[in-house]
Design a protein around this motif. Structure first.
Motif, PDB file in Angstrom:
ATOM      1  N   VAL A  83       0.682  -0.931  -0.330  1.00 56.61           N
ATOM      2  CA  VAL A  83      -0.167  -0.286  -0.199  1.00 56.61           C
ATOM      3  C   VAL A  83       1.017   1.155  -0.053  1.00 56.61           C
ATOM      4  N   PRO A  84       0.532   2.441  -1.098  1.00 54.19           N
ATOM      5  CA  PRO A  84       2.130   3.406  -0.502  1.00 54.19           C
ATOM      6  C   PRO A  84       1.347   4.222   0.513  1.00 54.19           C
ATOM      7  N   ALA A  85       2.711   4.451   0.846  1.00 56.47           N
ATOM      8  CA  ALA A  85       3.169   5.356   2.047  1.00 56.47           C
ATOM      9  C   ALA A  85       1.231   6.454   2.571  1.00 56.47           C
ATOM     10  N   ASP A  86       1.199   7.136   1.640  1.00 56.11           N
ATOM     11  CA  ASP A  86       0.564   8.265   1.685  1.00 56.11           C
ATOM     12  C   ASP A  86      -0.776   7.403   2.549  1.00 56.11           C
ATOM     13  N   ILE A  87      -1.679   7.063   1.314  1.00 58.35           N
ATOM     14  CA  ILE A  87      -2.697   5.831   1.429  1.00 58.35           C
ATOM     15  C   ILE A  87      -2.866   5.249   2.870  1.00 58.35           C
ATOM     16  N   LEU A  88      -1.313   4.957   3.534  1.00 52.18           N
ATOM     17  CA  LEU A  88      -1.625   3.700   4.562  1.00 52.18           C
ATOM     18  C   LEU A  88      -1.075   4.944   5.981  1.00 52.18           C
ATOM     19  N   THR A  89      -1.207   6.175   5.855  1.00 56.12           N
ATOM     20  CA  THR A  89      -1.162   6.743   6.741  1.00 56.12           C
ATOM     21  C   THR A  89      -2.395   7.627   6.843  1.00 56.12           C
ATOM     22  N   GLU A  90      -3.045   8.025   5.645  1.00 53.93           N
ATOM     23  CA  GLU A  90      -4.349   8.637   6.069  1.00 53.93           C
ATOM     24  C   GLU A  90      -4.715   7.096   6.205  1.00 53.93           C
ATOM     25  N   THR A  91      -4.807   6.087   5.858  1.00 49.70           N
ATOM     26  CA  THR A  91      -6.296   4.931   6.820  1.00 49.70           C
ATOM     27  C   THR A  91      -5.620   4.927   8.044  1.00 49.70           C
ATOM     28  N   ILE A  92      -4.649   4.667   8.578  1.00 50.85           N
ATOM     29  CA  ILE A  92      -4.144   4.341   9.561  1.00 50.85           C
ATOM     30  C   ILE A  92      -4.831   5.948  10.870  1.00 50.85           C
ATOM     31  N   ASN A  93      -4.978   7.052   9.846  1.00 49.18           N
ATOM     32  CA  ASN A  93      -5.370   8.191  11.036  1.00 49.18           C
ATOM     33  C   ASN A  93      -6.888   7.999  10.772  1.00 49.18           C
ATOM     34  N   THR A  94      -7.005   7.436   9.831  1.00 45.95           N
ATOM     35  CA  THR A  94      -8.457   7.257   9.386  1.00 45.95           C
ATOM     36  C   THR A  94      -9.389   6.177  10.412  1.00 45.95           C
ATOM     37  N   VAL A  95      -8.866   5.330  10.645  1.00 47.71           N
ATOM     38  CA  VAL A  95      -8.883   3.733  11.720  1.00 47.71           C
ATOM     39  C   VAL A  95      -9.023   4.449  13.505  1.00 47.71           C
ATOM     40  N   SER A  96      -8.192   5.335  13.391  1.00 50.13           N
ATOM     41  CA  SER A  96      -7.917   5.740  14.426  1.00 50.13           C
ATOM     42  C   SER A  96      -8.685   7.019  14.994  1.00 50.13           C
ATOM     43  N   GLU A  97      -9.693   7.521  14.528  1.00 52.45           N
ATOM     44  CA  GLU A  97     -11.116   8.095  14.737  1.00 52.45           C
ATOM     45  C   GLU A  97     -12.277   7.692  14.230  1.00 52.45           C
ATOM     46  N   VAL A  98     -11.860   6.254  13.630  1.00 48.97           N
ATOM     47  CA  VAL A  98     -13.364   5.473  13.481  1.00 48.97           C
ATOM     48  C   VAL A  98     -13.133   4.771  15.031  1.00 48.97           C
ATOM     49  N   ILE A  99     -12.574   4.519  15.771  1.00 42.62           N
ATOM     50  CA  ILE A  99     -11.999   3.763  17.120  1.00 42.62           C
ATOM     51  C   ILE A  99     -12.648   4.421  18.039  1.00 42.62           C
ATOM     52  N   ARG A 100     -12.107   5.714  18.284  1.00 39.64           N
ATOM     53  CA  ARG A 100     -11.503   6.968  19.099  1.00 39.64           C
ATOM     54  C   ARG A 100     -12.976   6.778  20.043  1.00 39.64           C
TER      55      ARG A 100
END
Length: 970
Positions: A325-342
């Motif tokens: 997975v491209p680095a910028d997509i992986l980074t944004e996915t991590i941020n997205t998962v963060s707010e989905v579980i927060r």
């Protein structure tokens, strides 16, 4: 238009005189030609000149072009030319490269011409009506022109469209156009229309925009689609961002479920085109819009729930653990998962169970933490992992306990085959990379946030620093590294490591007196802090001084005075001698005055442009804001005030215990009242059931009575029917006993008649005597007057009695006549019956047969009569039994009524007791209020959260209150 002419006159290289004359002639032809072809050709010529001579055509031809739009609606070709010309005048899109000054002048022209066009709102309304035309040559240039107007002066044009009837609805029809170019430009038009306008966003959303846009995205291939998908996603962002109404509508419309196919990433990793990366990036941002921490907590949690139920979170975690997975997509996915579980426990638990596809499998949290403490990973990726870890622990005491437990001796893997999250954090905390130190310290601080249990558990952690030396506690190791300062050679910022450790220690010690005692037990810590604060260092070190002052203030404020050498008063005296109270407070203020403090306090996400800016954590800024004031007041308090405060605290605790006791009593009484109410309701139900049974029994008795009367009537008819077949003992249905009785009645009536006649004769004689006495002479006048009055009254009475007797006599005569008639009829029937019985030709055998038949019928009738009598007797007995049951039911009802009265008396007594308790509570509240007034007079702050109001809220804790609120309670 004078200002435009000024602009034209001021141009350095204007058009030649011939072009100006040509434009003027064309405008005249448009205005004056009667033939449509001439006007059409003139407008087409103006269109060709409008790009090169934009200013001149705009000044001279705009009014004529608007007039054409109004008058020549029937000809689509001239309308299309006019719209294209206006677009060229207003639009700033120029293909050729121009200088900066020329570009600025072009932009000014576009806004100026737009202002002229929309000055008459009817022009925009006219343009909206033209968009209803299906002709391509009218609709497409109309869409482009309106889009250009919105780009130039968006808010003004938005307001005109908003007040225009069906304005937004007309524009929504563009999404349903079968021609892709119009549909795609319609999406761009709606992008410009919905930008920063909540009212239009709501209208567009309720015009079924979500359904249409999601259909377009699906048709175009989801993330594999082209730029049209990106445009649709940007429009969806405009509709949902900072618009709670649209977000709720999107969730309730089950549109979140339709987002899941966007994130189906195949096994082949060669298909990551630039457009796909852009599309996925915007898709992830759209998910974050729905679960942003800035949204209302209820709306965010409902979206988080929907994302888990439809499998969207699981799909995002699949991308998170995928390879290639491209680095910028992986980074944004991590941020997205963060707010989905927060802050949502179910999602946090699921994330804790996710494993990376490795051999052996490792938890996703461990894999992410390995990236965070790895200095070779990109900086933005490490920040995203830190944010993900923070969101996983946010309001998640279960997750905090699991992280801390990986550091405790009983859970550490002795074989060393696997690495835990706690070990990774400790490794990052003590590495030579300052950025890893800061990230690990902040991550560990979040494992302790608002969790006193884990703060105490973390005191048990022991570290083996070197072979042969005894292990030291984690708290001691942190203070050792802090005291070494710049002696250790580290990569990165000079102060980043110390700032991270100080933030960890401040979070650890706040609201935890046991940790404060452990910290003060090391005799080197307090001298180190006072020495750091007292020194005059450069601006870079001022932040470290402020954090040291905060740590020392926490050690004073949360000190339980268990160590005699480091009691509150002694620490205050030490500050006054070594530092000075004013200097201490000044150094403490350096934290909130730092330029990066306000930046970190705005958003939870650690978003830093470069590692040098990574200084403060968002949750730590809340702690500073909460403790700065109370520490300042604590420093200036005297020992007597501290003692009084302790006494007041103890008194308050005692009162709190008393209030809690009475609250428990009231709660128990409430439960008893509820039980009594339930019993009363049960008794009422039983009473109603019994009353219903009584009513039914009464109705049954009435039915039995009716049946009894009916049987009596039927029995009488049967007796009459039986009499017609009887032998000579009956005469026409009348037995001899009845005939004798009738004769006796006739005789009795005759005697009565004779008696009445004798009475009548006596009365007549009396009347005659009175008349004779009235006519006899020789009486005096006085006696005659008196006698005449008396006699007249007696005469009236006698006449009335006479009339009554005559009426009785007449009625008796009528009855006697009737009876005599019946007697004659009976005698005639008797004679007829006797003759028929003695008639010749009738043998004795026939008479015997008839007599036998009559006897049989009579016996049957007698048997039926006996059966009826028995049945009547049984019914009467049943009636008696029912009556007894009714009496029993009435007695039961009376007993229940007495019990009900007793229960009501009990309830009244309970209410009286509750009122007495409430009065007692009111007295206690008054005492507490007076004690708080004393506290205020002593200078101790009494916050709203300390009052007893929180006790009346059904013992529930609001999950939406500020994260740092509990740490500041006294």
């Amino acid at each position: 238009m004078n200002f435009l002419r000024g602009v034209m006159g001021g141009q350095s290289a204007g058009p030649q005189h011939t072009e100006i004359e040509t434009i003027q002639k064309l405008c005249d032809r448009v205005a004056s030609s009667t033939l449509l072809d001439d006007r059409r050709n003139a407008v087409r010529a103006l269109k060709s000149l409008s790009k090169k001579y934009r200013l001149e055509v705009g000044i001279q031809a705009m009014e004529h072009l608007i007039h054409v739009l109004q008058t020549d609606r029937s000809d689509s070709e001239i309308i299309g030319y006019a719209l294209d010309t206006l677009y060229n005048i207003i639009s700033n899109d120029e293909e050729e490269e121009v200088e900066e000054n020329s570009t600025r002048q072009s932009g000014d022209l576009g806004s100026q011409f737009t202002e002229i066009f929309i000055k008459q709102q009817e022009n925009v309304t006219l343009l909206l009506s033209l968009l209803e035309e299906f002709d391509f040559h009218v609709r497409w240039p109309g869409v482009k022109l309106l889009t250009s107007l919105l780009k130039q002066l968006g808010p003004q044009v938005q307001q005109i469209i908003l007040v225009s009837p069906m304005g937004v609805s007309r524009l929504m029809d563009l999404l349903a156009d079968s021609r892709e170019v119009i549909r795609n430009d319609g999406v761009l038009l709606l992008q410009a229309l919905t930008r920063s306008n909540g009212a239009i966003q709501k209208i567009v959303a309720f015009e079924n925009a979500f359904e249409r846009l999601l259909d377009i995205i699906t048709e175009e291939g989801n993330s594999d689609g082209g730029i049209v998908v990106e445009d649709c996603l940007i429009l969806l962002q405009n509709l949902l961002k900072n618009n709670n109404s649209n977000q709720n509508f999107f969730k309730e419309g089950s549109y979140i479920q339709r987002m899941k196919p966007w994130f189906h990433v195949g096994d082949e990793n060669s298909g990551w085109s630039a457009q796909k990366v852009t599309n996925l990036h915007v898709m992830l941002q759209l998910v974050r819009v729905l679960v942003s921490p800035t949204n209302p907590p209820g709306a965010t949690s409902s979206c988080q729930k929907a994302m888990f139920q439809c499998g969207l979170l699981q799909q995002l975690c699949t991308i998170l653990m995928a390879t290639g997975v491209p680095a910028d997509i992986l980074t944004e996915t991590i941020n997205t998962v963060s707010e989905v579980i927060r802050g949502y426990q179910v999602n946090q638990d699921y994330f804790a169970s996710v494993n990376a596809p490795s051999n052996p499998p490792r938890p996703a949290i461990v894999v992410l933490l390995m990236s965070m403490v790895n200095e070779r990973q990109p900086f933005v990726l490490r920040c995203a992992v830190l944010y993900c870890f923070q969101c996983f622990l946010y309001k998640n005491q279960k997750g905090q306990g699991e992280i801390v437990s990986t550091l405790l001796p009983s859970t550490i893997d002795a074989t060393g085959n696997s690495v835990s999250a706690g070990q990774l954090l400790c490794g990052g905390l003590f590495s030579t990379d300052s950025l890893s130190n800061w990230c690990a310290a902040v991550a560990l601080a979040h494992a302790l946030q608002e969790n006193a249990v884990q703060k105490e558990q973390l005191l048990r952690v022991q570290l083996a620093t070197s072979i042969g030396n005894p292990p030291v506690s984690l708290l001691q190791q942190c203070t050792n590294i802090l005291s070494q300062g710049d002696k250790i050679d580290r990569r990165g910022s000079k102060i980043q490591t110390r700032v991270g450790l100080l933030m960890l220690l401040c979070t650890w010690l706040s609201n935890c007196p046991i940790a404060v005692t452990h910290f003060l037990h090391n005799s080197a810590n307090v001298p180190f802090l006072t020495g750091q604060i007292a020194e005059n260092l450069g601006e870079e070190e001022q932040l470290v001084q402020g954090l040291c002052a905060l740590l020392l203030g926490i050690s004073i404020y949360f000190n339980d005075n268990s160590l005699e050498s480091y009691m509150k008063e002694k620490l205050k005296q030490l500050i006054e001698k070594r530092i000075g109270k004013e200097n201490f407070i000044e150094k403490l203020g350096f934290i909130s005055k730092h330029e990066l403090y306000s930046r970190a306090s705005q958003k939870p996400q650690p978003n830093f442009p470069s590692p040098e800016y990574m200084i403060f954590d968002h949750e730590f800024t809340k702690l500073v804001k909460e403790l700065e004031g109370v520490i300042t007041k604590a420093i200036y308090k005297s020992s007597e005030e501290d003692k009084k405060e302790e006494e007041v605290k103890k008194t308050l605790e005692q009162h709190d215990s008393i209030v809690t006791h009475y609250k428990n009593m009231i709660r128990e009484q409430d439960l008893q009242l509820e039980e009594l109410k339930q019993q009363i309701s049960t008794l009422k139900c039983q009473n109603e059931q019994l009353q219903t049974a009584v009513t039914q029994q009464v109705s049954q008795i009435q039915q039995h009575k009716d049946q009894y009367n009916l049987l009596k009537v039927q029995l009488g008819k049967d007796n009459q029917h039986q009499g017609s077949y009887s032998d000579g003992t009956q005469v026409n249905g009348i037995q001899p006993e009845e005939i004798g009785r009738l004769r006796e009645e006739i005789e009795e009536l005759k005697s009565n008649q004779e008696l009445l006649q004798s009475q009548l004769a006596e009365k007549d004689s009396l009347i005659e005597n009175l008349k004779s006495s009235q006519a006899s002479p020789g009486t005096n006048e006085q006696s005659s007057a008196t006698a005449s009055a008396r006699d007249s009254e007696q005469i009236a009475e006698l006449k009335q009695e006479l009339a009554t007797l005559k009426s009785q006599l007449n009625s008796q005569s009528v009855e006697i006549t009737k009876l005599q008639t019946e007697k004659q009829e009976l005698l005639q029937k008797t004679e007829t019956f006797a003759k028929s019985a003695a008639a010749p030709g009738e043998s004795g055998a026939g008479m015997t047969a008839k007599a036998t038949d009559g006897d049989g019928r009579l016996s049957v009738l007698l048997q039926d009569m006996n059966d009826l009598k028995n049945e009547i007797k049984a019914l009467s007995e049943e009636r008696t039994a029912i009556k007894e049951q009714l009496d029993a039911s009435n007695s039961t009802i009376a007993i229940l009524q007495n019990e009900k009265n007793k229960l009501e008396m009990d309830i009244t007594d309970s209410k009286k007791e509750q009122d007495d308790l409430l009065v007692l509570l009111a007295d206690q509240d008054q005492k507490i209020f007076s004690l708080k007034n004393k506290l205020k007079e002593l200078g101790h702050p009494v916050e709203e959260e300390d009052e007893l109001e929180s006790g009346d809220q059904d013992d529930e804790e609001d999950e939406d209150e500020d994260d740092g609120k509990d740490q500041g309670r006294i």
